[in-house]
Design a protein around this motif. Structure first.
Motif, short mmCIF file in Angstrom:
data_model
loop_
_atom_site.label_atom_id
_atom_site.label_comp_id
_atom_site.label_asym_id
_atom_site.label_seq_id
_atom_site.Cartn_x
_atom_site.Cartn_y
_atom_site.Cartn_z
N ILE A 171 -0.29 90.77 17.31
CA ILE A 171 -1.19 91.92 16.85
C ILE A 171 -2.84 91.71 15.49
CG2 ILE A 171 -1.05 93.60 15.64
CD1 ILE A 171 1.28 94.61 17.19
N THR B 5 -4.76 89.07 16.83
CA THR B 5 -5.78 89.99 17.46
C THR B 5 -6.82 90.57 16.33
OG1 THR B 5 -3.99 90.34 19.19
CG2 THR B 5 -6.61 91.58 19.46
N ASP C 242 5.70 89.20 18.25
CA ASP C 242 4.73 90.14 18.93
C ASP C 242 4.18 90.54 18.26
OD1 ASP C 242 5.75 90.11 21.27
OD2 ASP C 242 7.10 92.68 21.41
N VAL C 243 4.47 90.89 16.93
CA VAL C 243 3.94 90.76 15.35
C VAL C 243 2.22 90.10 15.12
CG1 VAL C 243 3.58 91.52 13.35
CG2 VAL C 243 5.18 92.72 14.45
N PHE D 275 3.50 94.61 9.02
CA PHE D 275 2.84 93.19 9.85
C PHE D 275 3.16 92.00 9.47
CE2 PHE D 275 0.41 96.84 11.23
CZ PHE D 275 1.11 97.24 12.43
N GLY E 138 -3.04 99.83 10.89
CA GLY E 138 -1.67 99.41 12.21
C GLY E 138 -0.86 101.08 11.94
#
Ligand code: C2E
Ligand code: CA
Ligand code: CA
Ligand code: CA
Length: 279
Positions: free
Chosen positions: A218, A221, A214-215, A205, A182
């Protein structure tokens, strides 16, 4: 250099001098570090998220410099990458790890897989295959107990040579992890093209859990993706219960971080191994 006013220039050049002075000596001394026995391998546990069981470990190199003291890898690894000495360091760490695995077998301690950081530039020098095979044979190491961690950054830098090299390595039974996931110029196609076994989600992260929605999206996901692709996934730099709970809730399989243990010496690690369940 540009002069944006006299003082700025002077401060800039003074800082430059201190850094380049130290780097000059680090670069010079590093070349002797192996023969002078100044490098040490530390191991950091990787732990099963749901059982707390120690399942594997990452080898992290340390340098005890006679004058500068303990030098952080984040300081000397980039220097070694530039000079090419990283290749010698990589071979040395691999051999140390193989000896460690051998010593576990002798002491009848259950052997666990160990991951090693490999700079992708190792595959540019044509002696890497012979060296790898030589070390595996000499130490009689089962390649299935090894995993090579390659950073996204270097993977992309040397793409052509790395793809063929990783195929060969996988053929031996050594696993491949994509490190610092990432943080690079990630293209998800790498995961497929390079047949990566494990993804390591970067600490930058993990440290944003409970801080940035938002993180968190991520991370969720990534966890979903690795599950669907039947890949292994490790969260790096886990420090708090809040982070651990989030990762548990979203099915992250493996945890590496200070919450369980910092990197420790081989002796300390073998003591941890006899505990088996950490924390
Ligand atoms: P990396 O491969 O991402 O290794 C993880 C780094 O995060 C290690 O730093 C580890 O000590 C640190 N860490 C682990 N858990 C936590 C945590 O919970 N909190 C915090 N704040 N940090 C944590 P370290 O040992 O200083 O190594 C830095 C980097 O140097 C490594 O990052 C790796 O890129 C490089 N490196 C270390 N050893 C080697 C080596 O043998 N070969 C190569 N090529 N690179 C190495
Ligand atoms: Ca790593
Ligand atoms: Ca990493
Ligand atoms: Ca990192």
């Amino acid at each position: 250099a540009k002069k944006n006013g006299k003082n700025t220039y002077q401060i800039y050049s003074a800082t430059m001098d201190i850094n380049s002075y130290k780097n000059f000596y680090l670069d010079r001394d590093l070349r002797k570090s192996i023969e002078n026995n100044e490098l040490v391998v530390y191991l950091q546990p990787r732990v099963d998220t749901f059982t707390g069981k120690l399942i594997s470990a990452e080898a992290l190199v340390r340098w005890e410099h006679p004058v500068w003291g303990l030098v952080s890898p984040s300081e000397f690894i980039p220097i070694a990458e530039d000079s090419g000495f990283i290749n010698e360091i990589g071979d040395w760490v691999l051999e140390e790890v193989c000896h460690f695995i051998q010593s576990c077998e002798k002491k009848k301690i259950t052997t666990i897989p160990i991951s090693i950081n490999i700079s992708a530039q190792r595959f540019l020098r044509n002696d890497w295959k012979d060296k790898l095979i030589h070390i595996l044979r000499k130490t009689n190491t089962d390649p299935n107990l090894l995993e090579f961690e390659i950073t996204e950054r270097t993977l992309i830098q040397y793409e052509q040579d790395v793809e063929a090299a990783l195929k060969y390595i996988k053929g031996l039974g050594i696993k491949i992890a994509l490190d610092d996931f990432g943080t690079g110029y990630s293209s998800l196609s790498y995961i497929k093209d390079f047949s990566i076994d494990t993804i390591k989600i970067d600490r930058s992260f993990i440290s944003q859990i409970a801080k940035s929605c938002d993180v968190e999206v991520i991370i969720k996901t990534l966890l979903y993706m690795t599950k669907e692709l039947k890949m292994n996934v490790v969260a790096e730099g886990v420090e708090t219960e809040v982070q651990l709970d989030f990762l548990k809730q979203h099915g992250c399989k493996e945890i590496q971080g200070y919450i369980y243990s910092k990197p420790v010496t081989i002796e300390e690690f073998q003591a941890l191994q006899s505990e088996s369940i950490l924390k």
